[in-house]
Write a protein that holds these residues in place. Structure first.
Motif, PDB file in Angstrom:
ATOM      1  N   GLN A  67       0.843  -1.192   0.000  1.00  0.00           N
ATOM      2  CA  GLN A  67       0.000   0.000   0.000  1.00  0.00           C
ATOM      3  C   GLN A  67       0.878   1.240   0.000  1.00  0.00           C
ATOM      4  N   VAL A  68       0.436   2.262  -0.715  1.00  0.00           N
ATOM      5  CA  VAL A  68       1.060   3.582  -0.648  1.00  0.00           C
ATOM      6  C   VAL A  68       0.006   4.557  -0.146  1.00  0.00           C
ATOM      7  N   ILE A  69       0.308   5.216   0.976  1.00  0.00           N
ATOM      8  CA  ILE A  69      -0.604   6.199   1.549  1.00  0.00           C
ATOM      9  C   ILE A  69      -0.175   7.593   1.094  1.00  0.00           C
ATOM     10  N   PHE A  70      -1.035   8.248   0.326  1.00  0.00           N
ATOM     11  CA  PHE A  70      -0.787   9.619  -0.121  1.00  0.00           C
ATOM     12  C   PHE A  70      -1.201  10.556   1.006  1.00  0.00           C
ATOM     13  N   LEU A  71      -0.245  11.352   1.465  1.00  0.00           N
ATOM     14  CA  LEU A  71      -0.442  12.179   2.650  1.00  0.00           C
ATOM     15  C   LEU A  71      -0.188  13.645   2.314  1.00  0.00           C
ATOM     16  N   PRO A  72      -1.220  14.389   1.935  1.00  0.00           N
ATOM     17  CA  PRO A  72      -1.010  15.812   1.635  1.00  0.00           C
ATOM     18  C   PRO A  72      -0.680  16.589   2.904  1.00  0.00           C
ATOM     19  N   CYS A  73       0.280  17.487   2.812  1.00  0.00           N
ATOM     20  CA  CYS A  73       0.669  18.276   3.976  1.00  0.00           C
ATOM     21  C   CYS A  73      -0.402  19.305   4.299  1.00  0.00           C
ATOM     22  N   SER A  74      -0.344  19.816   5.491  1.00  0.00           N
ATOM     23  CA  SER A  74      -1.320  20.797   5.952  1.00  0.00           C
ATOM     24  C   SER A  74      -0.913  22.209   5.533  1.00  0.00           C
ATOM     25  N   PHE A 120      -3.267   2.451  -3.829  1.00  0.00           N
ATOM     26  CA  PHE A 120      -3.154   3.839  -3.382  1.00  0.00           C
ATOM     27  C   PHE A 120      -4.297   4.203  -2.437  1.00  0.00           C
ATOM     28  N   VAL A 121      -3.939   4.841  -1.326  1.00  0.00           N
ATOM     29  CA  VAL A 121      -4.916   5.267  -0.318  1.00  0.00           C
ATOM     30  C   VAL A 121      -4.629   6.723   0.044  1.00  0.00           C
ATOM     31  N   ALA A 122      -5.665   7.518   0.209  1.00  0.00           N
ATOM     32  CA  ALA A 122      -5.513   8.906   0.638  1.00  0.00           C
ATOM     33  C   ALA A 122      -5.759   9.006   2.139  1.00  0.00           C
ATOM     34  N   ASP A 123      -4.955   9.844   2.811  1.00  0.00           N
ATOM     35  CA  ASP A 123      -5.120  10.036   4.253  1.00  0.00           C
ATOM     36  C   ASP A 123      -4.936  11.517   4.570  1.00  0.00           C
ATOM     37  N   ASP A 124      -5.881  12.092   5.294  1.00  0.00           N
ATOM     38  CA  ASP A 124      -5.830  13.523   5.606  1.00  0.00           C
ATOM     39  C   ASP A 124      -5.340  13.791   7.024  1.00  0.00           C
ATOM     40  N   TYR A 125      -4.570  12.865   7.587  1.00  0.00           N
ATOM     41  CA  TYR A 125      -4.097  12.997   8.969  1.00  0.00           C
ATOM     42  C   TYR A 125      -3.422  14.349   9.215  1.00  0.00           C
ATOM     43  N   GLU A 126      -2.455  14.713   8.374  1.00  0.00           N
ATOM     44  CA  GLU A 126      -1.718  15.960   8.618  1.00  0.00           C
ATOM     45  C   GLU A 126      -2.609  17.188   8.448  1.00  0.00           C
ATOM     46  N   MET A 127      -3.542  17.132   7.531  1.00  0.00           N
ATOM     47  CA  MET A 127      -4.434  18.271   7.324  1.00  0.00           C
ATOM     48  C   MET A 127      -5.260  18.581   8.574  1.00  0.00           C
ATOM     49  N   LYS A 128      -5.503  17.564   9.384  1.00  0.00           N
ATOM     50  CA  LYS A 128      -6.355  17.733  10.562  1.00  0.00           C
ATOM     51  C   LYS A 128      -5.588  18.120  11.819  1.00  0.00           C
ATOM     52  N   GLN A 129      -4.256  18.105  11.756  1.00  0.00           N
ATOM     53  CA  GLN A 129      -3.466  18.357  12.954  1.00  0.00           C
ATOM     54  C   GLN A 129      -3.309  19.845  13.249  1.00  0.00           C
ATOM     55  N   GLU A 130      -3.150  20.143  14.527  1.00  0.00           N
ATOM     56  CA  GLU A 130      -2.803  21.499  14.919  1.00  0.00           C
ATOM     57  C   GLU A 130      -1.366  21.787  14.490  1.00  0.00           C
ATOM     58  N   ALA A 131      -1.059  23.048  14.251  1.00  0.00           N
ATOM     59  CA  ALA A 131       0.246  23.420  13.706  1.00  0.00           C
ATOM     60  C   ALA A 131       1.397  22.945  14.589  1.00  0.00           C
ATOM     61  N   TRP A 132       1.234  22.985  15.893  1.00  0.00           N
ATOM     62  CA  TRP A 132       2.324  22.626  16.808  1.00  0.00           C
ATOM     63  C   TRP A 132       2.690  21.150  16.721  1.00  0.00           C
ATOM     64  N   LYS A 133       1.762  20.332  16.226  1.00  0.00           N
ATOM     65  CA  LYS A 133       2.005  18.888  16.187  1.00  0.00           C
ATOM     66  C   LYS A 133       2.482  18.416  14.814  1.00  0.00           C
ATOM     67  N   LEU A 134       2.690  19.334  13.897  1.00  0.00           N
ATOM     68  CA  LEU A 134       3.037  18.941  12.535  1.00  0.00           C
ATOM     69  C   LEU A 134       4.533  18.696  12.391  1.00  0.00           C
ATOM     70  N   SER A 135       4.911  17.444  12.366  1.00  0.00           N
ATOM     71  CA  SER A 135       6.287  17.050  12.068  1.00  0.00           C
ATOM     72  C   SER A 135       6.243  15.635  11.508  1.00  0.00           C
ATOM     73  N   THR A 136       7.206  15.311  10.675  1.00  0.00           N
ATOM     74  CA  THR A 136       7.249  13.972  10.102  1.00  0.00           C
ATOM     75  C   THR A 136       7.441  12.921  11.193  1.00  0.00           C
ATOM     76  N   TYR A 137       8.185  13.275  12.216  1.00  0.00           N
ATOM     77  CA  TYR A 137       8.390  12.342  13.329  1.00  0.00           C
ATOM     78  C   TYR A 137       7.044  11.974  13.969  1.00  0.00           C
ATOM     79  N   GLU A 138       6.218  12.959  14.268  1.00  0.00           N
ATOM     80  CA  GLU A 138       4.914  12.697  14.878  1.00  0.00           C
ATOM     81  C   GLU A 138       3.994  11.951  13.911  1.00  0.00           C
ATOM     82  N   THR A 139       4.076  12.294  12.637  1.00  0.00           N
ATOM     83  CA  THR A 139       3.237  11.635  11.633  1.00  0.00           C
ATOM     84  C   THR A 139       3.565  10.148  11.540  1.00  0.00           C
ATOM     85  N   LEU A 140       4.847   9.812  11.474  1.00  0.00           N
ATOM     86  CA  LEU A 140       5.224   8.404  11.375  1.00  0.00           C
ATOM     87  C   LEU A 140       4.889   7.653  12.664  1.00  0.00           C
TER      88      LEU A 140
END
Length: 205
Positions: free
Chosen positions: A33-40, A69-89
């Motif tokens: 699977q490839v998860i497409f993750l658009p940034c916020s 292929f799967v779309a995921d809006d996880y980063e779009m929903k996060q607050e700005a302070w929590k946006l990092s690749t480390y937290e996303t992974l």
């Protein structure tokens, strides 16, 4: 146990190169699977040119019909302070605890991580696995060997380097510039996305 690739990008707009790259990486690395993750749009290091809604709509239209292929809006929903690749992974490893998670990125980002330009750079490398795609003019092995963070956290399975036939340079920026100046980038992005851009008059000057 599945192998899942996380493919993060602005997708502003998504291009045929994004899709071809994801398909090629999935094939060569045997990803299930490839998860497409658009940034916020909240990310301070990104200057986006259309709304989260438009980018999300184009991306979901582009990958429709491909079961890998799967779309995921996880980063779009996060607050700005929590946006990092480390937290996303960390999130995706908790979401898929029985699967192998890989972060898909270009060699230019590998250099940025190695130079500590990303938040939690050392923890990011130490705790995750990466599929790194070639970029013109970048020696990926040299980039790893020059960085103390990268070379000292590479156990042989940390970085999977894809260095043959993936250095295509047509970008979202190129497409936006063409649209803004009256050019014709029609066949550089999926037809359904091209029609969406025209319908909503995106990226015009």
């Amino acid at each position: 146990m599945a192998k899942i690739g996380i493919y993060g990008s602005s997708f502003d707009p998504i291009t045929n190169v994004h899709l071809w790259t994801a398909s090629t990486v999935a094939h060569r690395c045997r990803l299930d699977q490839v998860i497409f993750l658009p940034c916020s749009s909240k990310r301070k290091d990104k200057r986006l040119h259309t709304t989260d809604e438009h980018r999300w709509n184009m991306m979901t239209l582009a990958i429709e019909g491909n079961d890998t292929f799967v779309a995921d809006d996880y980063e779009m929903k996060q607050e700005a302070w929590k946006l990092s690749t480390y937290e996303t992974l960390k999130h995706f490893k908790e979401k898929y605890p029985n699967d192998d998670i890989y972060f898909i990125m270009g060699a230019d980002l590998l250099i940025d991580i190695g130079n500590r330009k990303w938040a939690y750079a050392e923890e990011l490398v130490k705790e995750n696995k990466f599929i790194v795609m070639a970029r013109n003019g970048i020696d990926m092995l040299k980039a790893i060997s020059k960085s103390p963070i990268l070379r000292n956290n590479d156990d042989g399975g940390t970085f999977q380097l894809i260095d043959k036939g993936l250095a295509m340079e047509i970008s979202s920026t190129y497409i936006r510039d063409e649209l803004a100046l009256g050019g014709e980038p029609r066949y550089l992005l999926p037809e359904v996305c091209y029609e969406y851009v025209k319908e909503h008059r995106l990226y015009t000057s």
